[in-house]
Every structure is written in structure tokens, then in C-alpha cells.
Design a protein around this motif. Structure first.
Motif, PDB file in Angstrom:
ATOM      1  N   LYS A 197       0.849  -1.186   0.000  1.00 34.26           N
ATOM      2  CA  LYS A 197       0.000   0.000   0.000  1.00 34.26           C
ATOM      3  C   LYS A 197       0.885   1.237   0.000  1.00 34.26           C
ATOM      4  O   LYS A 197       1.787   1.352   0.825  1.00 34.26           O
ATOM      5  CB  LYS A 197      -0.933   0.001   1.219  1.00 34.26           C
ATOM      6  CG  LYS A 197      -2.057   1.032   1.114  1.00 34.26           C
ATOM      7  CD  LYS A 197      -3.211   0.682   2.026  1.00 34.26           C
ATOM      8  CE  LYS A 197      -4.406   1.564   1.736  1.00 34.26           C
ATOM      9  NZ  LYS A 197      -5.592   1.152   2.502  1.00 34.26           N
ATOM     10  N   ASN A 198       0.588   2.132  -0.934  1.00 35.27           N
ATOM     11  CA  ASN A 198       1.403   3.348  -1.114  1.00 35.27           C
ATOM     12  C   ASN A 198       2.874   3.004  -1.329  1.00 35.27           C
ATOM     13  O   ASN A 198       3.773   3.719  -0.863  1.00 35.27           O
ATOM     14  CB  ASN A 198       1.251   4.279   0.089  1.00 35.27           C
ATOM     15  CG  ASN A 198      -0.176   4.741   0.283  1.00 35.27           C
ATOM     16  OD1 ASN A 198      -0.892   4.972  -0.684  1.00 35.27           O
ATOM     17  ND2 ASN A 198      -0.598   4.862   1.530  1.00 35.27           N
ATOM     18  N   GLY A 199       3.105   1.861  -1.994  1.00 37.95           N
ATOM     19  CA  GLY A 199       4.464   1.446  -2.309  1.00 37.95           C
ATOM     20  C   GLY A 199       5.214   0.780  -1.181  1.00 37.95           C
ATOM     21  O   GLY A 199       6.382   0.404  -1.347  1.00 37.95           O
ATOM     22  N   VAL A 200       4.580   0.601  -0.008  1.00 40.24           N
ATOM     23  CA  VAL A 200       5.261   0.015   1.158  1.00 40.24           C
ATOM     24  C   VAL A 200       4.722  -1.398   1.388  1.00 40.24           C
ATOM     25  O   VAL A 200       3.535  -1.581   1.632  1.00 40.24           O
ATOM     26  CB  VAL A 200       5.032   0.871   2.416  1.00 40.24           C
ATOM     27  CG1 VAL A 200       5.725   0.250   3.618  1.00 40.24           C
ATOM     28  CG2 VAL A 200       5.520   2.303   2.183  1.00 40.24           C
ATOM     29  N   PRO A 201       5.597  -2.442   1.309  1.00 40.26           N
ATOM     30  CA  PRO A 201       5.135  -3.815   1.536  1.00 40.26           C
ATOM     31  C   PRO A 201       5.105  -4.175   3.029  1.00 40.26           C
ATOM     32  O   PRO A 201       5.907  -3.669   3.820  1.00 40.26           O
ATOM     33  CB  PRO A 201       6.179  -4.651   0.789  1.00 40.26           C
ATOM     34  CG  PRO A 201       7.432  -3.829   0.857  1.00 40.26           C
ATOM     35  CD  PRO A 201       6.997  -2.390   0.853  1.00 40.26           C
ATOM     36  N   SER A 202       4.175  -5.050   3.383  1.00 37.66           N
ATOM     37  CA  SER A 202       4.105  -5.579   4.752  1.00 37.66           C
ATOM     38  C   SER A 202       3.546  -6.996   4.670  1.00 37.66           C
ATOM     39  O   SER A 202       2.723  -7.307   3.798  1.00 37.66           O
ATOM     40  CB  SER A 202       3.224  -4.701   5.644  1.00 37.66           C
ATOM     41  OG  SER A 202       1.907  -4.644   5.155  1.00 37.66           O
ATOM     42  N   TYR A 203       3.985  -7.867   5.601  1.00 38.98           N
ATOM     43  CA  TYR A 203       3.538  -9.261   5.582  1.00 38.98           C
ATOM     44  C   TYR A 203       2.103  -9.379   6.079  1.00 38.98           C
ATOM     45  O   TYR A 203       1.711  -8.766   7.074  1.00 38.98           O
ATOM     46  CB  TYR A 203       4.439 -10.121   6.469  1.00 38.98           C
ATOM     47  CG  TYR A 203       5.784 -10.459   5.843  1.00 38.98           C
ATOM     48  CD1 TYR A 203       5.876 -11.407   4.835  1.00 38.98           C
ATOM     49  CD2 TYR A 203       6.949  -9.829   6.284  1.00 38.98           C
ATOM     50  CE1 TYR A 203       7.113 -11.713   4.269  1.00 38.98           C
ATOM     51  CE2 TYR A 203       8.175 -10.126   5.725  1.00 38.98           C
ATOM     52  CZ  TYR A 203       8.252 -11.084   4.714  1.00 38.98           C
ATOM     53  OH  TYR A 203       9.471 -11.384   4.151  1.00 38.98           O
ATOM     54  N   VAL A 204       1.330 -10.208   5.351  1.00 40.69           N
ATOM     55  CA  VAL A 204       0.011 -10.603   5.857  1.00 40.69           C
ATOM     56  C   VAL A 204      -0.063 -12.126   6.031  1.00 40.69           C
ATOM     57  O   VAL A 204      -0.981 -12.628   6.665  1.00 40.69           O
ATOM     58  CB  VAL A 204      -1.118 -10.102   4.929  1.00 40.69           C
ATOM     59  CG1 VAL A 204      -1.256  -8.587   4.998  1.00 40.69           C
ATOM     60  CG2 VAL A 204      -0.894 -10.551   3.483  1.00 40.69           C
ATOM     61  N   TYR A 205       0.917 -12.847   5.445  1.00 44.38           N
ATOM     62  CA  TYR A 205       1.085 -14.279   5.739  1.00 44.38           C
ATOM     63  C   TYR A 205       2.584 -14.556   5.724  1.00 44.38           C
ATOM     64  O   TYR A 205       3.260 -14.377   4.707  1.00 44.38           O
ATOM     65  CB  TYR A 205       0.369 -15.151   4.711  1.00 44.38           C
ATOM     66  CG  TYR A 205       0.457 -16.624   5.046  1.00 44.38           C
ATOM     67  CD1 TYR A 205      -0.385 -17.202   6.004  1.00 44.38           C
ATOM     68  CD2 TYR A 205       1.405 -17.443   4.414  1.00 44.38           C
ATOM     69  CE1 TYR A 205      -0.281 -18.552   6.314  1.00 44.38           C
ATOM     70  CE2 TYR A 205       1.510 -18.782   4.723  1.00 44.38           C
ATOM     71  CZ  TYR A 205       0.664 -19.331   5.687  1.00 44.38           C
ATOM     72  OH  TYR A 205       0.773 -20.672   6.009  1.00 44.38           O
TER      73      TYR A 205
END
Length: 307
Positions: free
Chosen positions: A69-77
Motif C-alpha cells: 500500500k502506497n508502495g510500502v510492503p508488509s507481511y500478511v502471511y
């Protein structure tokens, strides 16, 4: 026997050729696909993002999902469990799909499925999916004038800020929808209104008596619709409200003037100038008394006092 050896040699040659060109047979590498790269979902409803493994040789590949989101990755799994924004709201389904139980507007983003297979020649693949969550409109804010005069222009307004995608607006008059173009309806052919479905504005160039009645606006998108309470617009032949305000203003002005005059009279602001000096009458001298010279020290009577 010779034929078998020749067939094997051909297979080895083909494998070497594919390897040199960067092409690896699907049976020797992990390949992913999805049913939909662009996914729409309604808010508070379940949605599944598909990550299908078409080819793989590794028994237990590493599967990860990332939200971008907005170019920033984050783990969801990550590390075999749901994490981040989807914690306690999603689960992984075979082979690598992710099911969101109740999508929210904050879930709108891009999601990347990544699969690593260490035993395959092509040991990594990924696929990107775009998720957009529709949001149902809330009750719009409507503005309808209470009274207008025949022949004048006026505008009715309708606004809603929560819906996604942005809603389209419709207006209703006496529970009947107003057509976008009044000329397309025999009933409204003589009307002078125009509707902007994107902004919610309903403009009348010249109001008619027939335009009086109940009005309400509806905001609608793919997730649902909402409408504002009914409001009444009255149409008068003359500007009764304007006349009343003018008369009321004249009465107030007259009362203020009268109070000011009365107050001035009480303070004596309207007495003639020099009244105390020029209009004062000194008492007349008694004709029966004759005043003598100052050095005589006495006076004599011309006639006796009357007691």
C-alpha cells in the motif's frame, strides 16, 4: 536398444537447449497463476485471493503473502501464519489462496503471493493481485430551499463523502424519479431543470408552480445506496417572504425612530436656544415707589402702601 539410446540422447539435447535459452519445462519449476488479477469486494463481506500453483516439485514450498500500500510492503502471511493487517481476519486455503473473512476499506491495496520451492530448477515465482473494496454510501446531506418564487432560478444540492467508488446521484420528486433529461419524458418536457449525477446538483433555470412538492436525493454505487430524508419546496407567485421581511424591517425602523424621539424629548434636547436668557421677564417696578438718589439714603412714598 540402439533406438532407446538415441531417444535418451535427444531428450538430453533438448534439455540442454532449453536450459541455455532460459526456458525450463514446467515440470521442473514452480509456476503460479490467479483467476483474477483485479478483484472487487464489498465492505464487510468475504473475499478470496487466488494463488494457484500450476507446477511444482518441492513438497513443502515456502508461501508468503505481502500487502503493498502506497508502495510500502508488509507481511500478511509469514512463517505459516496470518500476520499484520489480516491477523484474526483471514486464513490460508490450499494451495496458496488467502481468504479474508470481512473485507474493510483499509484492505484496498495490492497483494503479492510468493512461492519458493528449493527443490525445483525454477525455485521462485510470484503473482500480483489488486484488491479494491467497495464501500456503501452513507446518508447524503441534502439542501432544498423551503420557498422560491415562480420564474426564479434555484438549486438543490446533495453530497456524500464515504462511498467508494464515488456514487452517482438521483433526485426524486413526490416519490417519482426525475429523468436525467426532462425532454425525454412527456411529463417533465416543460421543466427547466438539469441534474449533474456526479456532483448531485439539481438546478432549475425557471421554477414553475408544478415544481413544488417533496424532494429527496439518492446516492448509489455498486455496493449499495442511501437517501436523505424528504424535504418540501414551496413555490409562490409573489415573494411573500421578501415582502414580509421588508414590512417587518420598516416597522422595526419606525419603532426605533419613535423611541429615539421620545428619549430626546425627555432629555430636553428640543428646547429653543437661549430660552433662559431671552424669554425671562423681570418683575415690573411698583409705580407707587420712587427711588431717590443713592446718597439720600432714603426713599419717599408717592402714595401710601395698601395693606
Amino acid at each position: 536398444m540402439i533406438r532407446c539410446k538415441m531417444a535418451i540422447a535427444r531428450l538430453v539435447a533438448c534439455f540442454v537447449l532449453y536450459s541455455s535459452l532460459g526456458h525450463i519445462p514446467s515440470s521442473l519449476g514452480v509456476i503460479l497463476r490467479t483467476t483474477d488479477k483485479i478483484v472487487w469486494a464489498n465492505e464487510f463481506e468475504p473475499i478470496e485471493l487466488t494463488c494457484l500453483i500450476e507446477s511444482i516439485s518441492t513438497n513443502n514450498p515456502r508461501i508468503e503473502w505481502k500487502k503493498i500500500k502506497n508502495g510500502v510492503p508488509s507481511y500478511v502471511y509469514f512463517q505459516n501464519k496470518i500476520a499484520g493487517d489480516l491477523e484474526n481476519r483471514a486464513q490460508l486455503r490450499e494451495p496458496a489462496n488467502i481468504l479474508i473473512f470481512n473485507a474493510t476499506r483499509s484492505d484496498t491495496a495490492e497483494y503479492r503471493c510468493e512461492v519458493a520451492a528449493i527443490d525445483d530448477q525454477r525455485d521462485f515465482d510470484e503473482i500480483l493481485i489488486s484488491l479494491a473494496v467497495r464501500v456503501k454510501p452513507v446518508v447524503p446531506r441534502c439542501s432544498v430551499p423551503e420557498a422560491v418564487t415562480v420564474g426564479t432560478s434555484t438549486e438543490l444540492r446533495c453530497l456524500e463523502n464515504e462511498g467508494f467508488p464515488a456514487p452517482q446521484y438521483r433526485w426524486f420528486h413526490n416519490n417519482e424519479e426525475l429523468p436525467q433529461d426532462p425532454k425525454n419524458s412527456a411529463k417533465f418536457a416543460n421543466s427547466s431543470y438539469s441534474i449533474n449525477p456526479d456532483t448531485g446538483g439539481l438546478k432549475f433555470r425557471r421554477v414553475r408552480k408544478e415544481d413544488a412538492g417533496e424532494y429527496y436525493c439518492q446516492a448509489k454505487n455498486d455496493a449499495g445506496h442511501a437517501q436523505c430524508p424528504t424535504q418540501i419546496m414551496e413555490v409562490y407567485d409573489v415573494d411573500i417572504l421578501g415582502i414580509f421581511l421588508k414590512v417587518f424591517g420598516a416597522v422595526v425602523a419606525f419603532l426605533c425612530l419613535a423611541v429615539s424621539i421620545c428619549h430626546s424629548f425627555r432629555r430636553g434636547c428640543f428646547h429653543k436656544k437661549g430660552h433662559n436668557e431671552n424669554n425671562y421677564n423681570w418683575p415690573a417696578q411698583n409705580s407707587s415707589v420712587e427711588y431717590g438718589d443713592a446718597d439720600e439714603g432714603h426713599f419717599r412714598h408717592k402714595s401710601s402702601f395698601v395693606i
